[in-house]
Design an enzyme around this catalytic site. Sequence first.
Site, mmCIF file in Angstrom:
data_model
loop_
_atom_site.group_PDB
_atom_site.id
_atom_site.type_symbol
_atom_site.label_atom_id
_atom_site.label_comp_id
_atom_site.label_asym_id
_atom_site.label_seq_id
_atom_site.Cartn_x
_atom_site.Cartn_y
_atom_site.Cartn_z
ATOM 1 N N ASP A 179 0.583 -1.161 -0.127
ATOM 2 C CA ASP A 179 0.011 -0.024 0.158
ATOM 3 C C ASP A 179 0.951 1.329 0.049
ATOM 4 O OD1 ASP A 179 -2.686 1.006 -0.312
ATOM 5 O OD2 ASP A 179 -3.366 -0.155 1.523
ATOM 6 N N THR B 119 -3.485 1.587 -13.123
ATOM 7 C CA THR B 119 -3.674 2.759 -12.726
ATOM 8 C C THR B 119 -3.643 3.764 -13.772
ATOM 9 O OG1 THR B 119 -2.501 2.054 -10.601
ATOM 10 C CG2 THR B 119 -2.791 4.383 -10.832
ATOM 11 N N TYR C 241 -9.289 -3.493 -17.784
ATOM 12 C CA TYR C 241 -9.026 -4.879 -18.207
ATOM 13 C C TYR C 241 -10.155 -5.577 -18.615
ATOM 14 C CZ TYR C 241 -4.024 -4.177 -16.917
ATOM 15 O OH TYR C 241 -2.686 -3.716 -16.975
ATOM 16 N N HIS D 230 -18.482 7.476 -12.938
ATOM 17 C CA HIS D 230 -17.862 6.404 -11.953
ATOM 18 C C HIS D 230 -18.272 6.606 -10.671
ATOM 19 C CE1 HIS D 230 -15.295 5.408 -15.550
ATOM 20 N NE2 HIS D 230 -15.034 4.600 -14.884
ATOM 21 N N LYS E 266 -13.334 7.437 -7.584
ATOM 22 C CA LYS E 266 -12.310 7.638 -8.556
ATOM 23 C C LYS E 266 -11.472 8.700 -8.469
ATOM 24 C CE LYS E 266 -11.775 6.443 -13.396
ATOM 25 N NZ LYS E 266 -10.777 5.625 -12.946
ATOM 26 N N GLY F 232 -9.487 6.818 -17.618
ATOM 27 C CA GLY F 232 -8.479 6.293 -18.590
ATOM 28 C C GLY F 232 -9.277 5.664 -19.570
ATOM 29 N N THR F 233 -10.339 5.172 -19.375
ATOM 30 C CA THR F 233 -10.936 4.463 -20.392
ATOM 31 C C THR F 233 -11.718 5.363 -21.408
ATOM 32 O OG1 THR F 233 -11.608 2.530 -18.922
ATOM 33 C CG2 THR F 233 -13.205 2.838 -20.694
#
Length: 233
Positions: A31, A72, A99, A131, A135, A141-142
């Site tokens: 983390d 990320t 993904y 989202h 976030k 990013g998509t």
Amino acid sequence: MKIALFGYGKMGKMIEQIALQRDHTIVAKVDVDAKEIDFCEMDVAIDFSTPNAAYGNIKGCLEHNVPIISGTTGWLNKFDEIVNLCNETKGGFIYASNYSLGVNIFFELNEYLAKMMANLNQYKVSMEEIHHTQKLDAPSGTAISLAEGIIKNSDLSQWKLGKAREGEIPITSKRIDAVPGTHTITYDSKVDSIELKHTAHNREGFALGAVVAAEWIVGKTGVFTMKDVLNLG
């Protein structure tokens, strides 16, 4: 397979569940406050950390011969540096803004539709992404990947968050509690509209795709995408 998780938020925990279901072992949960990292036990690493941590995580793995996949977003101003480092170290690296198998099919449909619409100037394209409130980055990013797919196949020059000028794709970003991710591309004219939409019902598809990508990259050298993993051509 021995997997290290960089970032242990909601996505990290779901990736852990799926990895364990697929008979893998989690050897590290790194983390933001981790001081020392033991790279020796890792077969592969999965990074779903923060924009500030991702570059260092990826760099460290490549320098220690650990293949890594990253989901990320928000750090891509240093993407070329990582590509160069991956090539120098003969490492393995995958970056994807998303993904999910469904989203990667959506990417392909988006580009195909953009080619079809390229000469139909009466249609103006726009995009909306929604989202969850946790976030950190906007647009997603998509959404950026979708916009780049349109730009590659049209005369449009760039995307813009909010109001856009001529030749730009306007992207609207909304943050609503408990929304895993919805992306809508709209081609609008005076007479009709065409919409292409993907709605995620939960995070499981993202997590499964990340584990599948991690399984795929072990033993491979180079910089890859989900097109390679899923053999989408």
